[in-house]
Design an enzyme around this catalytic site. Structure first.
Site, PDB file in Angstrom:
ATOM      1  N   ASP A  91      19.329  34.785  84.215  1.00  0.00           N
ATOM      2  CA  ASP A  91      18.997  34.539  82.343  1.00  0.00           C
ATOM      3  C   ASP A  91      19.564  32.878  82.129  1.00  0.00           C
ATOM      4  O   ASP A  91      20.609  32.810  81.569  1.00  0.00           O
ATOM      5  CB  ASP A  91      18.903  35.077  81.102  1.00  0.00           C
ATOM      6  N   ILE A  92      18.448  31.768  82.553  1.00  0.00           N
ATOM      7  CA  ILE A  92      19.575  30.639  82.179  1.00  0.00           C
ATOM      8  C   ILE A  92      18.475  29.640  81.225  1.00  0.00           C
ATOM      9  O   ILE A  92      17.647  29.428  80.893  1.00  0.00           O
ATOM     10  CB  ILE A  92      18.445  29.502  84.061  1.00  0.00           C
ATOM     11  N   GLU A  93      19.400  29.341  79.371  1.00  0.00           N
ATOM     12  CA  GLU A  93      19.416  28.337  78.253  1.00  0.00           C
ATOM     13  C   GLU A  93      20.955  28.266  78.103  1.00  0.00           C
ATOM     14  O   GLU A  93      21.536  28.091  79.184  1.00  0.00           O
ATOM     15  CB  GLU A  93      19.421  30.253  77.580  1.00  0.00           C
ATOM     16  N   ASN A  94      19.894  27.767  76.910  1.00  0.00           N
ATOM     17  CA  ASN A  94      20.997  26.393  76.489  1.00  0.00           C
ATOM     18  C   ASN A  94      21.678  25.003  77.472  1.00  0.00           C
ATOM     19  O   ASN A  94      21.555  24.839  77.714  1.00  0.00           O
ATOM     20  CB  ASN A  94      22.468  27.352  76.421  1.00  0.00           C
TER      21      ASN A  94
END
Length: 538
Positions: A373-376
């Site tokens: 989960d690749i965020e921010n």
């Protein structure tokens, strides 16, 4: 403005570094060592361009009838390069005519030069001296992030050719198929030998080059389901000598096209680190759900995976829950990363180290799939970390035949934003062979049309996957996932059970590969959203 100043400062530093490396050219025989220097072949023969960003055009040209066009984007500088044999301790002159903004010309590991703005063709020139043992040099051109397409023509590398090493490597041996999916084939081979040293391998599908790697394995993506392909591999040495082809191997991709995806997963989020987590097996009995996305694997004391960055992978509540889910006929996919917390992507300094961290999670539970989960800004909006994650996923997939890899990331209501587009483009360029690209279509703003926005965002993703990988509609949908948010989102959007049912039915009718939502913890007491998700069939 500060971003613009940082860009200019970086470019100035690059220019000064290049100027510092300039030497006074010594007399040399005038011979252009580059092949296809003016692109008059009408192809990129001799040149390799990153991420499919290079093309040959008929206008504008500096001379002849053809020129190079490099389509620089927000995530790719459109780097085009060519490696040639050279002689040690020798000075060479590199020049070329370029047109565009922030166009660079240089030699890898050596001198470079650039122009900030050339409305018409402008000549760039730089000289460099080879090292004491250097027998090859790679020259390159590239633009700059977000500066648009540049053009180049009449590129020249003048100096004596490298004639000391004319012995080609041996052909790679024992080419074999190590894995297949509906759209990819993984290959491995035994290393070639050379009198000086092998520097890389080129994989051919039929007579078409489809991959270049430095190791002895590769995954070829963008293939059609249930189709036979023939592959060969050539080795190359430091002087540019190319080996004979390996023996050919034939592989047939898995079935999965025509609306029948090879990987289907209905997996709502279960978070054991928050509040009073529900009993997973009770939820399974009440709803029929089989898979859970378990959140979150983070970093502990550097590049070490741990649940929430605190709980060990084994010996605790997380492992006992996974065992209970499996005993009840289900399974889990770990969510590695997320919006907040100390994540593995920035903390593991190399792709290999990050792959090692992922491998610890895989080994702890003998996993069938992992989700990053690749965020921010620390992961999603960070080009270095994006590439690190993609390369690490490529490594673990090659080391774990049959493992499915998922990327989960934010989206606009029309499809991926510039960072999402970059992530997809780099996944293709790095040949990461991602099985599923899952978008999170929410947090667009209160009062949003959650069904309409979800469909539009997913269709935008589908179109991006088609244009990047060359897939059909069915192939693109089969690689797509939707991860929604039940009830109220962070910005006050409302997804009702009725809307979620619409989304699930649309997902089924388009045969996408994955459906998830945040979260089972918030789906009390009736487990409505979980029951609806259990009806996802892909």
């Amino acid at each position: 403005m500060r971003t613009r100043n940082r860009l200019l400062a970086g470019l100035n530093a690059l220019l000064l570094a290049g100027l510092g490396a300039l030497t006074t050219p010594s007399p040399a025989h005038a011979a252009n060592l580059l092949s296809n220097p003016g692109f008059e072949s009408g192809t990129l023969s001799g040149w390799s361009c990153s991420g499919g960003t290079g093309s040959v055009v008929g206008s504008p040209v500096r001379s002849g009838t053809k020129a190079l066009a490099g389509a620089a984007t927000a995530g790719d500088t459109a780097r085009c390069a060519q490696r040639v044999p050279v002689q040690p301790n020798t000075t060479y002159s590199l020049s070329g005519w370029v047109r565009g903004s922030y166009v660079h010309l240089g030699v890898t590991g050596g001198a470079s030069t650039w122009t900030s703005s050339a409305s018409d063709y402008t000549r760039l020139t730089v000289s460099f001296t080879t090292g004491a043992t250097q027998t090859s040099a790679e020259v390159y051109l590239h633009g700059w992030y977000g500066q648009g397409t540049y053009h180049a023509d009449d590129i020249s590398l003048d100096g004596p050719g490298g004639g000391d090493d004319t012995q080609a490597p041996t052909a790679p041996g024992n080419l074999r198929v190590t894995g297949t999916s509906a759209t990819s084939v993984s290959l491995a081979w035994d290393a070639a030998t050379d009198n000086v040293g092998v520097t890389g391998y080129d994989v051919f599908r039929g007579g078409t080059p489809v991959a270049s790697v430095t190791g002895t394995q590769a995954t070829v993506t963008g293939l059609s389901p249930n189709t036979a392909y023939s592959f060969t591999v050539h080795a190359e040495d430091r002087a540019g000598n190319t080996s004979p082809a390996s023996a050919a191997v034939t592989a047939t991709t898995d079935e999965g096209g025509g609306g029948t995806p090879g990987f289907v997963q209905a997996a709502p989020y279960l978070y054991l680190g928050w509040g009073n987590p529900p009993n997973a097996t009770e939820v399974m009995r009440a709803t029929g759900i089989k898979w859970f996305t378990m959140a979150f694997v983070l970093a502990q004391n550097g590049c070490n995976p741990a649940w929430d960055g605190q709980r060990p992978l084994t010996g605790g509540v997380d492992e006992s829950t996974i065992k209970a889910i499996r005993a009840a006929g289900g399974d889990i996919v770990p969510s590695i990363g997320g919006w907040s917390g100390n994540k593995l992507g920035p903390n593991c300094s190399t792709p290999e180290a990050l792959a090692g961290a992922y491998q610890k999670v895989i080994d702890a539970y003998d996993l069938k799939a992992i989700d990053v989960d690749i965020e921010n800004t620390d992961e999603f909006e960070n080009a270095v970390v994006q590439d690190r994650i993609l390369t690490a996923l490529k490594i673990v997939k090659q080391n774990n035949p049959g493992l499915k890899t998922i990327l989960t990331f934010p989206t606009l209501n029309t499809g991926p934003n510039s960072w999402g587009n970059r992530l997809i483009e780099r996944a293709a360029a790095l040949q990461a062979d991602i099985d599923n690209f899952t978008v999170m279509p929410f947090n667009f703003g209160g009062g949003a049309d959650m069904y309409g926005n979800t469909v539009r965002a997913t269709e935008g993703l589908k179109n991006k996957l088609k244009s990047t990988f060359g897939w059909s509609d069915a192939e693109a949908y089969a690689h797509i996932g939707i991860s929604g948010m039940n009830d109220s989102s962070d910005t006050g959007e409302i997804t009702t059970p009725q809307i979620w049912t619409q989304i699930r039915d649309w997902a089924n009718s388009h045969h996408i590969g994955r459906l998830a939502f945040w979260s089972v913890n918030r789906d009390r007491p009736s487990w409505q959203f979980t029951s609806i998700t259990a009806g996802f069939t892909g």
